[in-house]
Write an enzyme that holds these catalytic residues in place. Structure first.
Site, PDB file in Angstrom:
ATOM      1  N   GLU A 234     -12.085  31.918 -29.899  1.00  0.00           N
ATOM      2  CA  GLU A 234     -12.330  32.681 -28.677  1.00  0.00           C
ATOM      3  C   GLU A 234     -12.422  31.844 -27.406  1.00  0.00           C
ATOM      4  O   GLU A 234     -12.162  32.352 -26.311  1.00  0.00           O
ATOM      5  CB  GLU A 234     -13.591  33.542 -28.868  1.00  0.00           C
ATOM      6  CG  GLU A 234     -13.291  34.723 -29.762  1.00  0.00           C
ATOM      7  CD  GLU A 234     -14.499  35.309 -30.453  1.00  0.00           C
ATOM      8  OE1 GLU A 234     -14.910  36.398 -30.069  1.00  0.00           O
ATOM      9  OE2 GLU A 234     -15.022  34.684 -31.399  1.00  0.00           O
TER      10      GLU A 234
ATOM     11  N   GLY B  13     -16.227  26.931 -33.537  1.00  0.00           N
ATOM     12  CA  GLY B  13     -15.062  27.811 -33.653  1.00  0.00           C
ATOM     13  C   GLY B  13     -14.021  27.569 -32.577  1.00  0.00           C
ATOM     14  O   GLY B  13     -14.304  27.023 -31.513  1.00  0.00           O
ATOM     15  N   VAL B  14     -12.794  27.978 -32.871  1.00  0.00           N
ATOM     16  CA  VAL B  14     -11.709  27.854 -31.891  1.00  0.00           C
ATOM     17  C   VAL B  14     -11.081  29.203 -31.543  1.00  0.00           C
ATOM     18  O   VAL B  14     -10.176  29.252 -30.727  1.00  0.00           O
ATOM     19  CB  VAL B  14     -10.594  26.910 -32.394  1.00  0.00           C
ATOM     20  CG1 VAL B  14     -11.100  25.491 -32.487  1.00  0.00           C
ATOM     21  CG2 VAL B  14     -10.032  27.390 -33.729  1.00  0.00           C
TER      22      VAL B  14
ATOM     23  N   GLN C  11      -4.605  28.799 -32.087  1.00  0.00           N
ATOM     24  CA  GLN C  11      -5.719  29.643 -31.685  1.00  0.00           C
ATOM     25  C   GLN C  11      -6.045  29.457 -30.202  1.00  0.00           C
ATOM     26  O   GLN C  11      -6.277  30.414 -29.478  1.00  0.00           O
ATOM     27  CB  GLN C  11      -6.955  29.316 -32.530  1.00  0.00           C
ATOM     28  CG  GLN C  11      -6.902  29.895 -33.917  1.00  0.00           C
ATOM     29  CD  GLN C  11      -6.867  31.403 -33.879  1.00  0.00           C
ATOM     30  OE1 GLN C  11      -7.826  32.048 -33.450  1.00  0.00           O
ATOM     31  NE2 GLN C  11      -5.756  31.981 -34.265  1.00  0.00           N
TER      32      GLN C  11
ATOM     33  N   PRO D   4      -5.149  20.649 -36.780  1.00  0.00           N
ATOM     34  CA  PRO D   4      -4.710  20.643 -35.385  1.00  0.00           C
ATOM     35  C   PRO D   4      -3.616  21.670 -35.089  1.00  0.00           C
ATOM     36  O   PRO D   4      -3.550  22.200 -33.978  1.00  0.00           O
ATOM     37  CB  PRO D   4      -4.162  19.216 -35.192  1.00  0.00           C
ATOM     38  CG  PRO D   4      -4.754  18.409 -36.283  1.00  0.00           C
ATOM     39  CD  PRO D   4      -5.001  19.337 -37.431  1.00  0.00           C
TER      40      PRO D   4
END
Lengths: 330, 707
Positions: B673, B670-671, B606, B600
């Protein structure tokens, strides 16, 4: 960068003698501007004369009134000085609106006055630039012009002066003490910085070898309120699109005295004499402020990228004076 | 989460997934002990400084290196006539110093290697290059004569379903607007850097044995090795790429670029001496990619209740003459909303500009800016709350394929975001709220990012009797992937993270795919989980010292027949100075659906970082290309603005708890973008709400509100 010699003379007079004798010599103070320029190849000196420990670096009261600021005083020290904050909050605010904490710690008062334009073409050695290489032409005139000058520019140069401090000093009737090969003299602000004319390579009236040793500030009249407002493309760490240094005395709803200087608009900090004259004795209203600001900007010449500048300057001057007047009434 | 419900968890295992661990290398980084590419201690380094072209198109007619050659301390001057002939320049970006051709301003035309960086730079300035300049074209227009549809039969430029033109003609509400985004440049803190060392018999190409080591700032050590080996004609086994720490990339370090080749060429000519080459900030504006400007026309045809009948999104972009790179801004609009009739098109003009490349969420970031701005305009046209408008157009299946969604939770993102932000009491009228000198408004936008999974990564686990070492040639570009992968390995092995040591960023480790497309943790994590399972299968829970296992990520990890993507919702408060037009954004709040969150702390970084980059896109970033020369005028961080701290207010990123088994063995998407996607639209929509002024061209600068 070109290899250069380095010297640390004994005192200011020796430094002046050394630089005056060598056309390829230049002074080094905080280095925040010069070192950049060395890397970029904008300037290629043969000798650096280091001013460290040669000049006063503090603020003191002068016997007859006013403040004397040593030319080596770091920007951060000057901004934080109690006498400056009390008497000239505009100057303190101007300094704190410039650069970053790290740069203000390094940058000197004298160097700040002499910092060179941020015109992107001046800083790019592949681009023609009359300021960097006289006679090569001005790339900014028809190029990217968001920062370009709108007052007092010439067809040879549309660069603007980047300093915030100098705008405040120009509003405050500061005087600069200069030590040259012929001795000491005093240069007033406005008067130090030039308009480009057909010699844009000359930023100021100083000659090679001249050294700023101190800045003197007269005391403000009683009842004067001052402010510095800088408008830019982000909240911090950016050069001014427009900045306003203003000092205002209001009595009975009328302007008793006003000092107004503008940044981001011209090759030199722009003392707004026309607006000052129009306002002196006029009612201290937003309409009067706007009208005076419009008069000051009446001769502005713009291109497609900076067409917003006169309107922004008028809006900012109006807002600053309006807020000062409101503060004065309290 | 219990200890046993995580993927690959052994019975009685420790729970490592979901721990908010600090970056394992944080102390090394803040104390300066983590070596970035330039900093690897190597004896007797030399320094390279390039000479770059000062015309955008033409031919080199003469190169005079005499002054540079005569400069004391200069070891080598490379020009297109003297440089080695490269083995494979099929990718023209890598045809470095191979001909007299100049295809963009800022291209490498020579290079100097010297004993000090100052000498190299000075000598490079002394190289005289003469050109026969040809007329260039660097200005993208909506009707540029060179526009062409990119793509092929498998991935065509245009998509159409239904009859959008008929719907546009008959619908009661039509929004037809054009949005523009500027050329933008990635500016990671660490400039692109390569230190190249040629060892072996040398000198020069084709002279027998030799090995090349690159200490490189890259998002993928193995992909760089493949590229460099191919271009130089080397067996990849002879090339080693080392990249343990990277100071940001945002896509721009997602492949080798010309500087890798140039440094390797110099090293090959100077065997035994490390050649250090760090691009200057200014050089980064022509040599490591950029985001194309876009001109995007969006048309929405809707019923008066806001239900969209037709969606048409046409995007015009540029690419270079050197090679094609298509941003693909319109594509994401195909799956965002339920519209029976849809068309998306893409046109490129190949201009005399530097080569565009990945910049965080290529395609989605500009494309969703346009679409979500148009959605706000549609909400206004219909008199519907913009959150409600999006709810009304939520598709039950992927509109492109009819496939069911694996985990589309946009509605929840919007509802939770609205709740957290305090959207409910919003007065819809634009330009009516004032607090002191500020005009105040709020805006919303949705976000989407596809789920990308790259097979091909391999991980190896070794037990030394005390600790477990996990090796995978993955990249940590500052995102925290080293930490996340350690957690994944610990989970897979059923161990506390303290017992696992993970090594990455080196081609001496098992191969790994690029950190790109938000695919890294998911793709590498699949390999790590596979290796952990193999290790436990082979050695059980009580392995002896020396136990070892190796496994590759599965070829097909993503469920077939399901539409897998991440979603999000941005809520923004904007303030515009009533006098000067200065824009400030005191509040940004995003709620995202990204499947399982591995860590987290780093995930939040990100998402927040993406949101700040979206703020940057909205208010600041713009590369100014001088049409007379083709060079980027504002090529430094004083003039190419990104937000400073004072521009960034209260930025909060939340996510919906859960996991997406369809996304792969980790259940994560994913994180990297999703945070930038939609953020700029939310800012633009909030600015419109504050002022009543709809700015359709980024960045939103104060002059739009003055005079």
């Amino acid at each position: 960068m070109r290899p250069f010699a380095y010297s640390r003379p004994r005192d200011a007079a020796a430094a002046v003698a050394e630089v005056s004798a060598d056309p390829e010599a230049c002074y080094l103070a905080g280095g925040t501007n010069l070192v950049d320029h060395l890397r970029l190849g904008i300037t290629r000196p043969g000798l650096l004369v280091d001013l460290r420990d040669l000049l006063d670096d503090g603020v003191e009261e002068m016997p007859g009134g006013g403040l004397r600021i040593g030319a080596a005083t770091p920007n951060s020290d000057l901004a934080a000085h109690p006498l400056v904050r009390r008497r000239h909050p505009m100057l303190s605010a101007a300094l704190l609106s410039g650069a970053s904490g790290q740069l203000r710690n390094a940058a000197s008062t004298g160097g700040n006055l002499l910092q060179r334009t941020r015109c992107a073409y001046f800083r790019d050695t592949a681009a023609p630039c009359n300021k960097r290489e006289p006679g090569t032409g001005c790339s900014a005139l028809e190029g990217h012009g968001r920062h370009n000058a709108v007052l007092g520019a010439s067809r040879h140069c549309v660069a603007v002066h980047p300093s915030d401090m100098a705008v405040a000093l120009t509003a405050l009737d500061a005087r600069v003490r200069v030590l040259g090969p012929g001795g000491e003299r005093v240069v007033p602000l406005p008067g130090l910085h030039r308009l480009p004319g057909d010699e844009p390579h000359r930023d100021t009236v100083l000659e090679h070898g001249d050294l700023i040793t101190a800045v003197e500030l007269p005391d403000p009249p009683r009842g004067r309120r001052s402010a510095y407002r800088k408008v830019r493309d982000r909240a911090s760490y950016a050069f001014a699109l427009v900045s306003v240094a203003a000092a205002l005395e209001v009595a009975d709803g009328r302007v008793r005295g006003v000092r107004l200087a503008l940044g981001g608009l011209a090759h030199a900090p722009w003392r707004a004499r026309r607006a000052e004259e129009a306002l002196t004795g006029a009612p201290a209203t937003a309409d009067a402020f706007r009208e005076a600001a419009r008069a000051e900007l009446a001769d502005a010449r713009t291109g497609p990228d900076n067409a917003f500048k006169p309107a922004l300057a008028v809006a900012t001057v109006t807002a600053v004076l309006r807020d000062l007047a409101a503060r004065g009434d309290r | 989460m219990s200890a046993t419900d995580g993927p690959g968890a052994a019975p009685g295992a420790h729970t490592a997934l979901g721990l908010p661990l600090e970056r394992l290398e944080a102390a090394d980084k803040v104390t300066g002990r983590a070596p970035y590419a330039y900093e690897h201690p190597l004896p007797d380094p030399l320094y390279l400084h390039p000479v770059t072209s000062t015309v955008a198109r033409g031919r080199i007619t003469a190169v005079d290196t005499s002054a540079a050659d005569a400069t004391p301390g200069v070891r080598l001057v490379l020009t297109h006539t003297g440089a080695e002939r490269l083995a494979d320049t099929g990718d023209r970006e890598f045809a470095v110093l191979q001909s007299d051709r100049v295809s963009f301003y800022g291209q490498f035309v020579a290079a100097v290697v010297a004993d000090t960086p100052e000498t190299a730079r000075e000598a490079a300035a002394l190289v005289r290059v003469e050109y026969e300049a040809e007329p260039h074209d660097v200005v993208l227009t909506a009707d540029h004569p060179r526009l062409y549809p990119p793509g092929d039969e498998d991935d065509p430029a245009d998509h159409e379903q239904g009859d959008p033109d008929a719907e546009l003609a008959r619908a009661p509400v039509v929004v037809d607007r054009t949005y523009r985004t500027p050329m933008e440049h990635n500016n990671p803190m660490e400039p692109h850097t390569t230190v190249a060392l040629w060892t072996g018999d040398g000198p020069g190409p084709g002279s027998g044995d030799g090995d090349l080591t690159l200490y490189d700032s890259t998002q993928g050590a193995h992909p760089v090795r493949e590229t460099v080996a191919g271009v130089l004609g080397l067996d990849p086994a002879r090339v080693r790429v080392v990249s343990p720490h990277v100071g940001g990339g945002f896509g721009s370090k997602g492949s080798a670029h010309a500087h890798d080749i140039l440094a390797a060429m110099a090293a090959r000519a100077l065997p035994g001496r490390p050649v250090k080459f760090a691009l200057t900030r200014q050089q980064m504006f022509s040599l490591v990619g950029h985001r194309t400007p876009t001109i995007q026309r969006v048309r929405l045809a809707a019923e008066s209740d806001g239900r969209i009948r037709a969606l048409v999104h046409d995007s015009v972009e540029h690419t270079s003459t050197v090679k094609e790179f298509a941003e693909g801004s319109a594509a994401t609009s195909r799956m965002m909303y339920a519209a029976l009739h849809r068309r998306t098109t893409q046109r490129l003009a190949d201009l005399d500009v530097p080569i565009p490349f990945w910049m965080r969420a290529p395609g989605e970031a500009p494309g969703i800016y346009a679409l979500e701005s148009a959605m706000d305009e549609l909400a206004q046209a219909c008199g519907i709350d913009p959150v409600e408008l999006r709810l009304r157009n939520e598709p039950s299946v992927d509109p492109r394929t009819g496939e069911p969604w694996s985990d589309r939770r946009l509605v929840e993102c919007l509802r939770e975001g609205a709740e957290r932000f305090g959207w409910a009491d919003r007065d819809p009228a634009p330009g009516t709220r004032r607090e002191g000198r500020w005009r105040v408004g709020t805006g919303v936008a949705a976000a989407v990012y596809p789920h990308l999974y790259n097979p091909g990564s391999v991980a190896e686990i070794h037990y030394d009797g005390d600790r477990y070492t996990v090796d995978i040639g993955a990249a940590d570009i500052g995102t925290g992937s080293r930490t996340a992968l350690t957690q994944i390995a610990a989970q897979g092995l059923g161990l506390p993270v303290e017992r696992v040591r993970l090594r990455l960023g080196d081609t001496d480790l098992p191969a790994a795919t690029v950190a790109g497309g938000s695919s890294g943790t998911v793709s590498w994590g699949a390999a790590v989980l596979a290796a952990a399972a193999a290790f436990r299968d082979r050695h059980g829970t009580d392995p002896g010292p020396g136990a070892r296992a190796r496994a590759a990520a599965p070829e097909d990890a993503v469920a077939q027949g399901r539409a897998v993507a991440s979603f999000g919702a941005h809520f923004v408060e904007a303030r515009v100075d009533a006098d000067t037009g200065e824009v400030r954004v005191p509040r940004m709040l995003g709620v995202f659906s990204v499947g399982r969150v591995v860590n987290p702390r780093t995930a939040r970084s990100q998402l927040v970082g993406g949101m700040v980059m979206g703020l940057s896109m909205a208010l600041h970033e713009r590369s100014v290309l001088d049409p007379r020369t083709g060079h980027v005028v504002n090529a430094d961080l004083a003039e190419y603005h990104v937000p400073v701290h004072a521009d960034v207010g209260d930025v909060r990123a939340h996510w919906l708890e859960g996991e997406d088994p369809a996304a792969g063995p980790l259940g994560a998407r994913g994180v990297g973008e999703i945070g930038i996607v939609g953020a700029a639209a939310a800012v633009a929509n909030a600015v419109h709400h504050a002022t009543g002024v709809r700015v359709r061209e980024l960045p939103i600068t104060l002059d739009r509100f003055v005079g």
